[in-house]
Design a protein around this motif. Structure first.
Motif, PDB file in Angstrom:
ATOM      1  N   LYS A  49       0.828  -1.215   0.000  1.00  0.00           N
ATOM      2  CA  LYS A  49       0.000   0.000   0.000  1.00  0.00           C
ATOM      3  C   LYS A  49       0.860   1.261   0.000  1.00  0.00           C
ATOM      4  O   LYS A  49       0.524   2.268  -0.608  1.00  0.00           O
ATOM      5  N   GLY A  50       2.003   1.208   0.657  1.00  0.00           N
ATOM      6  CA  GLY A  50       2.909   2.353   0.707  1.00  0.00           C
ATOM      7  C   GLY A  50       3.851   2.424  -0.476  1.00  0.00           C
ATOM      8  O   GLY A  50       4.708   3.301  -0.534  1.00  0.00           O
ATOM      9  N   ASN A  51       3.696   1.506  -1.422  1.00  0.00           N
ATOM     10  CA  ASN A  51       4.564   1.433  -2.600  1.00  0.00           C
ATOM     11  C   ASN A  51       6.028   1.254  -2.232  1.00  0.00           C
ATOM     12  O   ASN A  51       6.918   1.792  -2.889  1.00  0.00           O
ATOM     13  N   PHE A  52       6.278   0.504  -1.168  1.00  0.00           N
ATOM     14  CA  PHE A  52       7.650   0.245  -0.746  1.00  0.00           C
ATOM     15  C   PHE A  52       8.142  -1.023  -1.424  1.00  0.00           C
ATOM     16  O   PHE A  52       7.524  -2.075  -1.300  1.00  0.00           O
ATOM     17  N   GLN A  53       9.234  -0.904  -2.144  1.00  0.00           N
ATOM     18  CA  GLN A  53       9.859  -2.031  -2.827  1.00  0.00           C
ATOM     19  C   GLN A  53      10.878  -2.638  -1.869  1.00  0.00           C
ATOM     20  O   GLN A  53      11.964  -2.102  -1.694  1.00  0.00           O
ATOM     21  N   VAL A  54      10.517  -3.734  -1.236  1.00  0.00           N
ATOM     22  CA  VAL A  54      11.400  -4.350  -0.249  1.00  0.00           C
ATOM     23  C   VAL A  54      11.825  -5.722  -0.752  1.00  0.00           C
ATOM     24  O   VAL A  54      11.016  -6.627  -0.867  1.00  0.00           O
ATOM     25  N   ARG A  55      13.113  -5.828  -1.053  1.00  0.00           N
ATOM     26  CA  ARG A  55      13.657  -7.107  -1.514  1.00  0.00           C
ATOM     27  C   ARG A  55      14.807  -7.580  -0.636  1.00  0.00           C
ATOM     28  O   ARG A  55      15.126  -8.752  -0.625  1.00  0.00           O
ATOM     29  N   THR A  56      15.431  -6.644   0.053  1.00  0.00           N
ATOM     30  CA  THR A  56      16.571  -6.991   0.907  1.00  0.00           C
ATOM     31  C   THR A  56      16.442  -6.293   2.250  1.00  0.00           C
ATOM     32  O   THR A  56      15.621  -5.393   2.417  1.00  0.00           O
ATOM     33  N   ARG A  57      17.288  -6.688   3.154  1.00  0.00           N
ATOM     34  CA  ARG A  57      17.337  -6.055   4.465  1.00  0.00           C
ATOM     35  C   ARG A  57      17.650  -4.565   4.326  1.00  0.00           C
ATOM     36  O   ARG A  57      17.086  -3.729   5.016  1.00  0.00           O
ATOM     37  N   GLU A  58      18.536  -4.247   3.410  1.00  0.00           N
ATOM     38  CA  GLU A  58      18.919  -2.857   3.193  1.00  0.00           C
ATOM     39  C   GLU A  58      17.750  -2.021   2.669  1.00  0.00           C
ATOM     40  O   GLU A  58      17.648  -0.838   2.973  1.00  0.00           O
ATOM     41  N   ASP A  59      16.873  -2.644   1.873  1.00  0.00           N
ATOM     42  CA  ASP A  59      15.724  -1.907   1.316  1.00  0.00           C
ATOM     43  C   ASP A  59      14.867  -1.309   2.425  1.00  0.00           C
ATOM     44  O   ASP A  59      14.470  -0.153   2.345  1.00  0.00           O
ATOM     45  N   ILE A  60      14.577  -2.082   3.438  1.00  0.00           N
ATOM     46  CA  ILE A  60      13.721  -1.564   4.507  1.00  0.00           C
ATOM     47  C   ILE A  60      14.471  -0.525   5.332  1.00  0.00           C
ATOM     48  O   ILE A  60      13.888   0.448   5.792  1.00  0.00           O
ATOM     49  N   GLN A  61      15.777  -0.697   5.481  1.00  0.00           N
ATOM     50  CA  GLN A  61      16.577   0.278   6.213  1.00  0.00           C
ATOM     51  C   GLN A  61      16.750   1.567   5.425  1.00  0.00           C
ATOM     52  O   GLN A  61      16.977   2.623   6.013  1.00  0.00           O
ATOM     53  N   ASN A  62      16.638   1.474   4.106  1.00  0.00           N
ATOM     54  CA  ASN A  62      16.848   2.644   3.257  1.00  0.00           C
ATOM     55  C   ASN A  62      15.580   3.452   2.997  1.00  0.00           C
ATOM     56  O   ASN A  62      15.637   4.479   2.332  1.00  0.00           O
ATOM     57  N   ILE A  63      14.446   2.997   3.499  1.00  0.00           N
ATOM     58  CA  ILE A  63      13.221   3.786   3.361  1.00  0.00           C
ATOM     59  C   ILE A  63      13.408   5.032   4.220  1.00  0.00           C
ATOM     60  O   ILE A  63      13.724   4.924   5.409  1.00  0.00           O
ATOM     61  N   PRO A  64      13.245   6.208   3.646  1.00  0.00           N
ATOM     62  CA  PRO A  64      13.404   7.430   4.443  1.00  0.00           C
ATOM     63  C   PRO A  64      12.461   7.413   5.650  1.00  0.00           C
ATOM     64  O   PRO A  64      11.275   7.106   5.520  1.00  0.00           O
ATOM     65  N   ASP A  65      13.012   7.728   6.819  1.00  0.00           N
ATOM     66  CA  ASP A  65      12.233   7.690   8.057  1.00  0.00           C
ATOM     67  C   ASP A  65      10.954   8.507   7.958  1.00  0.00           C
ATOM     68  O   ASP A  65       9.887   8.051   8.368  1.00  0.00           O
TER      69      ASP A  65
END
Length: 95
Positions: A49-65
């Motif tokens: 829903k948030g259009n977050f592309q999460v494929r790796t651990r870094e992806d979720i860490q790289n989402i701007p706070d």
């Protein structure tokens, strides 16, 4: 790779032996937790829903706070990621 497998890899669940006591994000933000505190049945739906592309651990860490916090404030009962994660951790520890 399925989303569940991706989350497990992303959160290091495949290396639990290396980190005893580690609790994966899919365990913390399980379906019951997400249904209780959001309009979503799963954490995956919440990310989509948030259009977050999460494929790796870094992806979720790289989402701007700020971006992630806004999505959380809009779509859950929490004001930000820290509050959501804190509640999930406390509920998991209470089990």
């Amino acid at each position: 790779m399925s989303f569940d497998e991706l989350l497990k890899e992303m959160q290091g669940q495949k290396s639990i032996q290396e980190e005893p006591g580690f609790v994966s994000l899919d365990e913390l933000c399980n379906d019951s937790f997400m249904s209780k505190y959001s309009n979503f049945a799963t954490f995956e739906e919440f990310l989509v829903k948030g259009n977050f592309q999460v494929r790796t651990r870094e992806d979720i860490q790289n989402i701007p706070d700020e971006l992630f916090d806004r999505h959380i404030a809009r779509e859950t009962k929490f004001p930000d990621w820290e509050s959501m994660l804190d509640t999930a951790t406390k509920e998991h520890a209470g089990k």
